[in-house]
Scaffold this motif. Sequence first.
Motif, PDB file in Angstrom:
ATOM      1  N   MET A   1     -14.069 -29.130 -12.107  1.00 60.94           N
ATOM      2  CA  MET A   1     -13.748 -27.814 -11.531  1.00 60.94           C
ATOM      3  C   MET A   1     -12.605 -27.895 -10.524  1.00 60.94           C
ATOM      4  O   MET A   1     -11.824 -26.958 -10.383  1.00 60.94           O
ATOM      5  CB  MET A   1     -14.981 -27.221 -10.842  1.00 60.94           C
ATOM      6  CG  MET A   1     -16.034 -26.734 -11.800  1.00 60.94           C
ATOM      7  SD  MET A   1     -17.520 -26.162 -10.947  1.00 60.94           S
ATOM      8  CE  MET A   1     -16.860 -24.947  -9.834  1.00 60.94           C
ATOM      9  N   MET A   2     -12.520 -29.023  -9.821  1.00 63.48           N
ATOM     10  CA  MET A   2     -11.502 -29.192  -8.780  1.00 63.48           C
ATOM     11  C   MET A   2     -10.241 -29.889  -9.310  1.00 63.48           C
ATOM     12  O   MET A   2      -9.360 -30.244  -8.540  1.00 63.48           O
ATOM     13  CB  MET A   2     -12.093 -29.998  -7.616  1.00 63.48           C
ATOM     14  CG  MET A   2     -13.334 -29.363  -7.001  1.00 63.48           C
ATOM     15  SD  MET A   2     -13.104 -27.660  -6.462  1.00 63.48           S
ATOM     16  CE  MET A   2     -12.058 -27.902  -5.050  1.00 63.48           C
ATOM     17  N   ASP A   3     -10.166 -30.073 -10.628  1.00 66.44           N
ATOM     18  CA  ASP A   3      -9.007 -30.712 -11.267  1.00 66.44           C
ATOM     19  C   ASP A   3      -8.723 -32.114 -10.731  1.00 66.44           C
ATOM     20  O   ASP A   3      -7.559 -32.519 -10.595  1.00 66.44           O
ATOM     21  CB  ASP A   3      -7.752 -29.843 -11.146  1.00 66.44           C
ATOM     22  CG  ASP A   3      -7.899 -28.532 -11.884  1.00 66.44           C
ATOM     23  OD1 ASP A   3      -8.516 -28.539 -12.969  1.00 66.44           O
ATOM     24  OD2 ASP A   3      -7.405 -27.507 -11.385  1.00 66.44           O
ATOM     25  N   MET A   4      -9.758 -32.852 -10.411  1.00 67.97           N
ATOM     26  CA  MET A   4      -9.600 -34.233  -9.945  1.00 67.97           C
ATOM     27  C   MET A   4      -9.351 -35.147 -11.137  1.00 67.97           C
ATOM     28  O   MET A   4      -9.826 -34.892 -12.240  1.00 67.97           O
ATOM     29  CB  MET A   4     -10.825 -34.680  -9.175  1.00 67.97           C
ATOM     30  CG  MET A   4     -10.989 -33.940  -7.876  1.00 67.97           C
ATOM     31  SD  MET A   4     -12.387 -34.550  -6.958  1.00 67.97           S
ATOM     32  CE  MET A   4     -12.103 -33.749  -5.398  1.00 67.97           C
ATOM     33  N   LEU A   5      -8.617 -36.201 -10.894  1.00 70.34           N
ATOM     34  CA  LEU A   5      -8.238 -37.127 -11.955  1.00 70.34           C
ATOM     35  C   LEU A   5      -9.193 -38.303 -12.097  1.00 70.34           C
ATOM     36  O   LEU A   5      -9.285 -38.904 -13.166  1.00 70.34           O
ATOM     37  CB  LEU A   5      -6.830 -37.674 -11.687  1.00 70.34           C
ATOM     38  CG  LEU A   5      -5.716 -36.650 -11.515  1.00 70.34           C
ATOM     39  CD1 LEU A   5      -4.419 -37.357 -11.170  1.00 70.34           C
ATOM     40  CD2 LEU A   5      -5.573 -35.824 -12.778  1.00 70.34           C
TER      41      LEU A   5
ATOM     42  N   SER B   1      -6.897 -35.678  -5.676  1.00 71.77           N
ATOM     43  CA  SER B   1      -6.790 -36.360  -6.958  1.00 71.77           C
ATOM     44  C   SER B   1      -7.972 -37.280  -7.235  1.00 71.77           C
ATOM     45  O   SER B   1      -8.357 -37.471  -8.374  1.00 71.77           O
ATOM     46  CB  SER B   1      -5.513 -37.204  -6.999  1.00 71.77           C
ATOM     47  OG  SER B   1      -4.383 -36.400  -6.817  1.00 71.77           O
ATOM     48  N   ILE B   2      -8.523 -37.870  -6.171  1.00 73.83           N
ATOM     49  CA  ILE B   2      -9.570 -38.876  -6.295  1.00 73.83           C
ATOM     50  C   ILE B   2     -10.781 -38.462  -5.469  1.00 73.83           C
ATOM     51  O   ILE B   2     -10.641 -38.025  -4.335  1.00 73.83           O
ATOM     52  CB  ILE B   2      -9.081 -40.240  -5.762  1.00 73.83           C
ATOM     53  CG1 ILE B   2      -7.844 -40.705  -6.493  1.00 73.83           C
ATOM     54  CG2 ILE B   2     -10.189 -41.293  -5.821  1.00 73.83           C
ATOM     55  CD1 ILE B   2      -8.056 -41.086  -7.921  1.00 73.83           C
TER      56      ILE B   2
ATOM     57  N   GLU C   1      -2.701 -44.571 -15.386  1.00 73.78           N
ATOM     58  CA  GLU C   1      -1.272 -44.573 -15.054  1.00 73.78           C
ATOM     59  C   GLU C   1      -0.857 -43.296 -14.325  1.00 73.78           C
ATOM     60  O   GLU C   1       0.239 -43.217 -13.776  1.00 73.78           O
ATOM     61  CB  GLU C   1      -0.422 -44.732 -16.320  1.00 73.78           C
ATOM     62  CG  GLU C   1      -0.496 -46.111 -16.930  1.00 73.78           C
ATOM     63  CD  GLU C   1       0.070 -47.193 -16.015  1.00 73.78           C
ATOM     64  OE1 GLU C   1       1.054 -46.929 -15.295  1.00 73.78           O
ATOM     65  OE2 GLU C   1      -0.495 -48.299 -16.020  1.00 73.78           O
ATOM     66  N   ARG C   2      -1.748 -42.294 -14.315  1.00 80.52           N
ATOM     67  CA  ARG C   2      -1.402 -41.024 -13.661  1.00 80.52           C
ATOM     68  C   ARG C   2      -1.231 -41.229 -12.160  1.00 80.52           C
ATOM     69  O   ARG C   2      -1.937 -42.010 -11.536  1.00 80.52           O
ATOM     70  CB  ARG C   2      -2.489 -39.980 -13.913  1.00 80.52           C
ATOM     71  CG  ARG C   2      -2.640 -39.643 -15.380  1.00 80.52           C
ATOM     72  CD  ARG C   2      -3.673 -38.564 -15.614  1.00 80.52           C
ATOM     73  NE  ARG C   2      -5.020 -39.061 -15.336  1.00 80.52           N
ATOM     74  CZ  ARG C   2      -6.141 -38.400 -15.586  1.00 80.52           C
ATOM     75  NH1 ARG C   2      -6.082 -37.189 -16.122  1.00 80.52           N
ATOM     76  NH2 ARG C   2      -7.314 -38.914 -15.320  1.00 80.52           N
ATOM     77  N   GLU C   3      -0.286 -40.487 -11.613  1.00 79.36           N
ATOM     78  CA  GLU C   3      -0.032 -40.528 -10.172  1.00 79.36           C
ATOM     79  C   GLU C   3      -1.128 -39.788  -9.422  1.00 79.36           C
ATOM     80  O   GLU C   3      -1.547 -38.700  -9.839  1.00 79.36           O
ATOM     81  CB  GLU C   3       1.309 -39.870  -9.852  1.00 79.36           C
ATOM     82  CG  GLU C   3       2.503 -40.722 -10.189  1.00 79.36           C
ATOM     83  CD  GLU C   3       2.685 -41.896  -9.253  1.00 79.36           C
ATOM     84  OE1 GLU C   3       2.430 -41.776  -8.042  1.00 79.36           O
ATOM     85  OE2 GLU C   3       3.079 -42.964  -9.762  1.00 79.36           O
ATOM     86  N   VAL C   4      -1.574 -40.369  -8.347  1.00 85.13           N
ATOM     87  CA  VAL C   4      -2.524 -39.714  -7.446  1.00 85.13           C
ATOM     88  C   VAL C   4      -1.895 -39.660  -6.058  1.00 85.13           C
ATOM     89  O   VAL C   4      -1.180 -40.576  -5.658  1.00 85.13           O
ATOM     90  CB  VAL C   4      -3.889 -40.433  -7.417  1.00 85.13           C
ATOM     91  CG1 VAL C   4      -4.554 -40.385  -8.773  1.00 85.13           C
ATOM     92  CG2 VAL C   4      -3.753 -41.875  -6.967  1.00 85.13           C
TER      93      VAL C   4
END
Length: 116
Positions: free
Chosen positions: A62-66, A45-46, A22-25
Amino acid sequence: MTGNDIQTILDCKVFAGEELLEREVHTACGSDMMSDVLAYVKDQSILLTGLVNAQVIRTADMMDMLCIVFVRGKEPSEDMIELANERGISLMSTEHRMFTACGLLWENGLRGGNND
Protein backbone atom coordinates in the motif's frame (compact mmCIF):
# COMPACT_ATOMS: atom_id res chain seq x y z
CA MET A 1 21.99 2.99 -2.40
CA THR A 2 20.49 -0.22 -3.77
CA GLY A 3 18.85 -3.23 -2.18
CA ASN A 4 22.09 -5.09 -2.87
CA ASP A 5 23.95 -2.51 -0.79
CA ILE A 6 21.49 -3.02 2.06
CA GLN A 7 21.93 -6.79 1.80
CA THR A 8 25.69 -6.34 2.15
CA ILE A 9 25.57 -3.74 4.93
CA LEU A 10 23.15 -5.76 7.07
CA ASP A 11 24.47 -9.19 6.01
CA CYS A 12 20.96 -10.20 4.95
CA LYS A 13 19.53 -13.47 3.74
CA VAL A 14 17.21 -12.88 0.74
CA PHE A 15 13.86 -14.69 0.62
CA ALA A 16 12.06 -12.93 -2.24
CA GLY A 17 12.79 -10.48 -5.02
CA GLU A 18 16.52 -11.01 -5.31
CA GLU A 19 16.27 -9.91 -8.94
CA LEU A 20 14.76 -6.60 -7.71
CA LEU A 21 17.65 -5.64 -5.45
CA GLU A 22 19.27 -3.45 -8.11
CA ARG A 23 16.54 -0.85 -7.57
CA GLU A 24 17.60 2.42 -5.99
CA VAL A 25 16.39 3.11 -2.48
CA HIS A 26 16.56 6.54 -0.90
CA THR A 27 14.85 6.29 2.49
CA ALA A 28 13.92 3.78 5.18
CA CYS A 29 11.81 3.42 8.28
CA GLY A 30 11.80 0.99 11.19
CA SER A 31 8.57 0.02 12.94
CA ASP A 32 6.70 -2.96 14.33
CA MET A 33 3.41 -1.08 14.29
CA MET A 34 1.84 -1.13 10.85
CA SER A 35 -0.69 1.52 11.94
CA ASP A 36 2.25 3.91 12.47
CA VAL A 37 3.67 3.02 9.07
CA LEU A 38 0.32 3.80 7.45
CA ALA A 39 -0.19 7.01 9.43
CA TYR A 40 3.27 8.58 9.42
CA VAL A 41 5.44 7.09 6.72
CA LYS A 42 5.69 8.89 3.40
CA ASP A 43 7.89 7.98 0.45
CA GLN A 44 9.89 5.27 2.20
CA SER A 45 11.64 2.63 0.15
CA ILE A 46 12.61 0.15 2.88
CA LEU A 47 10.71 -1.12 5.92
CA LEU A 48 12.66 -2.67 8.78
CA THR A 49 10.47 -4.62 11.17
CA GLY A 50 10.37 -7.47 13.66
CA LEU A 51 6.74 -8.19 12.83
CA VAL A 52 6.41 -11.24 10.61
CA ASN A 53 2.96 -11.69 9.08
CA ALA A 54 1.16 -11.10 5.80
CA GLN A 55 -0.11 -7.70 7.00
CA VAL A 56 3.45 -6.39 6.76
CA ILE A 57 3.55 -7.30 3.06
CA ARG A 58 0.15 -5.70 2.45
CA THR A 59 1.17 -2.52 4.30
CA ALA A 60 4.42 -2.25 2.34
CA ASP A 61 2.49 -2.76 -0.88
CA MET A 62 0.00 0.00 0.00
CA MET A 63 2.89 2.36 0.76
CA ASP A 64 4.77 1.46 -2.46
CA MET A 65 7.79 0.17 -0.53
CA LEU A 66 10.40 -1.78 -2.44
CA CYS A 67 11.82 -3.97 0.29
CA ILE A 68 11.15 -5.36 3.76
CA VAL A 69 13.99 -6.31 6.10
CA PHE A 70 13.04 -8.51 9.03
CA VAL A 71 15.29 -7.92 12.04
CA ARG A 72 16.48 -10.26 14.81
CA GLY A 73 16.80 -13.18 12.37
CA LYS A 74 13.07 -13.49 11.80
CA GLU A 75 12.05 -15.25 8.62
CA PRO A 76 8.91 -15.00 6.48
CA SER A 77 6.57 -17.92 5.86
CA GLU A 78 6.15 -19.47 2.40
CA ASP A 79 2.80 -17.65 2.06
CA MET A 80 4.50 -14.33 2.78
CA ILE A 81 7.24 -15.06 0.24
CA GLU A 82 4.63 -15.88 -2.40
CA LEU A 83 2.69 -12.67 -1.64
CA ALA A 84 5.86 -10.57 -1.79
CA ASN A 85 6.79 -12.09 -5.14
CA GLU A 86 3.30 -11.30 -6.47
CA ARG A 87 3.60 -7.68 -5.28
CA GLY A 88 7.19 -7.10 -6.45
CA ILE A 89 8.58 -6.59 -2.96
CA SER A 90 11.97 -7.90 -1.88
CA LEU A 91 12.14 -9.73 1.46
CA MET A 92 15.32 -10.03 3.51
CA SER A 93 16.29 -10.95 7.04
CA THR A 94 19.18 -9.75 9.19
CA GLU A 95 20.41 -11.03 12.54
CA HIS A 96 20.83 -7.43 13.73
CA ARG A 97 18.37 -5.86 16.12
CA MET A 98 16.25 -2.98 14.84
CA PHE A 99 18.36 -0.25 16.47
CA THR A 100 21.61 -1.63 15.09
CA ALA A 101 20.20 -2.25 11.61
CA CYS A 102 18.82 1.29 11.37
CA GLY A 103 22.11 2.69 12.70
CA LEU A 104 24.17 0.79 10.14
CA LEU A 105 21.99 2.05 7.30
CA TRP A 106 22.15 5.62 8.65
CA GLU A 107 25.93 5.38 8.97
CA ASN A 108 26.10 4.34 5.32
CA GLY A 109 24.01 7.28 4.11
CA LEU A 110 20.42 6.01 4.04
CA ARG A 111 18.03 8.47 5.66
CA GLY A 112 14.49 8.38 7.00
CA GLY A 113 12.98 11.05 4.79
CA ASN A 114 11.95 14.63 5.52
CA ASN A 115 11.57 14.12 9.26
CA ASP A 116 14.85 12.32 10.00
